[in-house]
Write a protein that holds these residues in place. Structure first.
Motif, PDB file in Angstrom:
ATOM      1  N   PRO A  41      44.487  30.415  44.545  1.00 55.90           N
ATOM      2  CA  PRO A  41      43.334  30.722  45.397  1.00 55.90           C
ATOM      3  C   PRO A  41      42.171  31.331  44.611  1.00 55.90           C
ATOM      4  O   PRO A  41      41.001  31.051  44.899  1.00 55.90           O
ATOM      5  CB  PRO A  41      43.879  31.720  46.415  1.00 55.90           C
ATOM      6  CG  PRO A  41      45.344  31.447  46.462  1.00 55.90           C
ATOM      7  CD  PRO A  41      45.713  31.039  45.055  1.00 55.90           C
ATOM      8  N   GLY A  42      42.483  32.144  43.614  1.00 56.76           N
ATOM      9  CA  GLY A  42      41.435  32.737  42.783  1.00 56.76           C
ATOM     10  C   GLY A  42      40.682  31.685  41.992  1.00 56.76           C
ATOM     11  O   GLY A  42      39.449  31.717  41.893  1.00 56.76           O
ATOM     12  N   LEU A  43      41.407  30.736  41.399  1.00 60.15           N
ATOM     13  CA  LEU A  43      40.770  29.649  40.648  1.00 60.15           C
ATOM     14  C   LEU A  43      39.931  28.774  41.573  1.00 60.15           C
ATOM     15  O   LEU A  43      38.847  28.319  41.203  1.00 60.15           O
ATOM     16  CB  LEU A  43      41.831  28.804  39.942  1.00 60.15           C
ATOM     17  CG  LEU A  43      42.585  29.499  38.817  1.00 60.15           C
ATOM     18  CD1 LEU A  43      43.755  28.640  38.355  1.00 60.15           C
ATOM     19  CD2 LEU A  43      41.667  29.848  37.667  1.00 60.15           C
ATOM     20  N   PHE A  44      40.408  28.546  42.782  1.00 55.23           N
ATOM     21  CA  PHE A  44      39.671  27.765  43.761  1.00 55.23           C
ATOM     22  C   PHE A  44      38.360  28.465  44.100  1.00 55.23           C
ATOM     23  O   PHE A  44      37.290  27.847  44.140  1.00 55.23           O
ATOM     24  CB  PHE A  44      40.518  27.573  45.024  1.00 55.23           C
ATOM     25  CG  PHE A  44      39.969  26.557  45.969  1.00 55.23           C
ATOM     26  CD1 PHE A  44      40.287  25.220  45.822  1.00 55.23           C
ATOM     27  CD2 PHE A  44      39.129  26.930  47.005  1.00 55.23           C
ATOM     28  CE1 PHE A  44      39.784  24.264  46.690  1.00 55.23           C
ATOM     29  CE2 PHE A  44      38.622  25.990  47.887  1.00 55.23           C
ATOM     30  CZ  PHE A  44      38.949  24.654  47.726  1.00 55.23           C
ATOM     31  N   ALA A  45      38.414  29.779  44.322  1.00 52.35           N
ATOM     32  CA  ALA A  45      37.210  30.553  44.638  1.00 52.35           C
ATOM     33  C   ALA A  45      36.197  30.499  43.500  1.00 52.35           C
ATOM     34  O   ALA A  45      34.988  30.392  43.743  1.00 52.35           O
ATOM     35  CB  ALA A  45      37.589  32.001  44.949  1.00 52.35           C
ATOM     36  N   VAL A  46      36.672  30.551  42.271  1.00 52.13           N
ATOM     37  CA  VAL A  46      35.773  30.452  41.113  1.00 52.13           C
ATOM     38  C   VAL A  46      35.076  29.095  41.110  1.00 52.13           C
ATOM     39  O   VAL A  46      33.862  29.000  40.881  1.00 52.13           O
ATOM     40  CB  VAL A  46      36.541  30.672  39.791  1.00 52.13           C
ATOM     41  CG1 VAL A  46      35.709  30.288  38.589  1.00 52.13           C
ATOM     42  CG2 VAL A  46      36.998  32.119  39.692  1.00 52.13           C
ATOM     43  N   GLN A  47      35.799  28.028  41.392  1.00 52.06           N
ATOM     44  CA  GLN A  47      35.196  26.694  41.413  1.00 52.06           C
ATOM     45  C   GLN A  47      34.192  26.568  42.558  1.00 52.06           C
ATOM     46  O   GLN A  47      33.146  25.950  42.400  1.00 52.06           O
ATOM     47  CB  GLN A  47      36.270  25.609  41.529  1.00 52.06           C
ATOM     48  CG  GLN A  47      35.720  24.194  41.526  1.00 52.06           C
ATOM     49  CD  GLN A  47      34.917  23.854  40.281  1.00 52.06           C
ATOM     50  OE1 GLN A  47      35.203  24.338  39.186  1.00 52.06           O
ATOM     51  NE2 GLN A  47      33.921  23.010  40.418  1.00 52.06           N
TER      52      GLN A  47
END
Length: 67
Positions: A41-47
């Motif tokens: 979820p953190g990587l998704f938010a960064v993208q």
């Protein structure tokens, strides 16, 4: 080793000498590096923050952006 002791299990046989074992386990297995502790979820938010208009998913001709 199996020829000398045929009743031994295969997992009990040392196939590496001490120097080879140390090279494999100590030298080549040096994991002293920082690891990324991001979550999916953190990587998704960064993208999402990076490019909301980028295509995130395509299925059966339908595409959705991160936004």
């Amino acid at each position: 080793a199996l020829e000398d002791h045929p009743a031994s299990s295969l997992s009990a046989v040392d196939v590496l000498d001490e120097a080879q074992h140390d090279q494999l386990v100590v030298e080549w297995n040096d994991t002293a590096v920082d690891a990324d502790v991001s979550t999916l979820p953190g990587l998704f938010a960064v993208q999402v923050e990076r490019d909301r208009d980028a295509v995130a998913v395509v299925f059966e001709g339908v595409s959705l952006t991160y936004g």
